[in-house]
Design a protein around this motif. Sequence first.
Motif, short mmCIF file in Angstrom:
data_model
loop_
_atom_site.label_atom_id
_atom_site.label_comp_id
_atom_site.label_asym_id
_atom_site.label_seq_id
_atom_site.Cartn_x
_atom_site.Cartn_y
_atom_site.Cartn_z
N GLU A 127 9.30 -1.15 6.57
CA GLU A 127 8.50 -2.38 6.47
C GLU A 127 8.72 -3.06 5.12
O GLU A 127 8.86 -4.28 5.05
N LYS A 128 8.74 -2.26 4.05
CA LYS A 128 8.97 -2.82 2.72
C LYS A 128 10.35 -3.48 2.64
O LYS A 128 10.48 -4.59 2.12
N GLU A 143 0.85 -1.18 0.00
CA GLU A 143 0.00 0.00 0.00
C GLU A 143 0.89 1.24 0.00
O GLU A 143 2.02 1.18 0.50
N PRO A 144 0.39 2.35 -0.51
CA PRO A 144 1.20 3.59 -0.48
C PRO A 144 1.53 4.05 0.94
O PRO A 144 2.50 4.76 1.15
N THR A 145 0.75 3.61 1.92
CA THR A 145 0.99 4.02 3.29
C THR A 145 2.01 3.14 4.01
O THR A 145 2.38 3.44 5.15
N ASP A 146 2.46 2.05 3.38
CA ASP A 146 3.46 1.18 4.00
C ASP A 146 4.78 1.94 4.14
O ASP A 146 5.21 2.63 3.21
N SER A 147 5.42 1.78 5.27
CA SER A 147 6.68 2.49 5.49
C SER A 147 7.81 1.81 4.70
O SER A 147 7.74 0.63 4.37
N THR A 148 8.82 2.59 4.43
CA THR A 148 9.99 2.09 3.70
C THR A 148 10.66 0.97 4.49
O THR A 148 11.05 -0.04 3.91
#
Length: 82
Positions: free
Chosen positions: A38-39, A31-36
Amino acid sequence: MKKLENEKEYVRKAIDIGTRYAENRGAALFEPTDSTNEKLEFIYRLLVRDKLIQPMPELQVSQQSIRHRLALWAASLEKKKS
């Protein structure tokens, strides 16, 4: 840990390539709201699971070491293209 030249650029490439890999494989939908962070952690663990990169000892796993390992991975992919 020796810092790569242009490491930030390679980290961005690793996120781009890794998210496309995970989504095409059906392992994740980011999702666009996922933090860097976390990715990056998800991509690292997925690549280790799929045996595309060597795992680090669990005590050495940190955001900085994950960024470096994924930057090395992206740099190696770029060299393979050439």
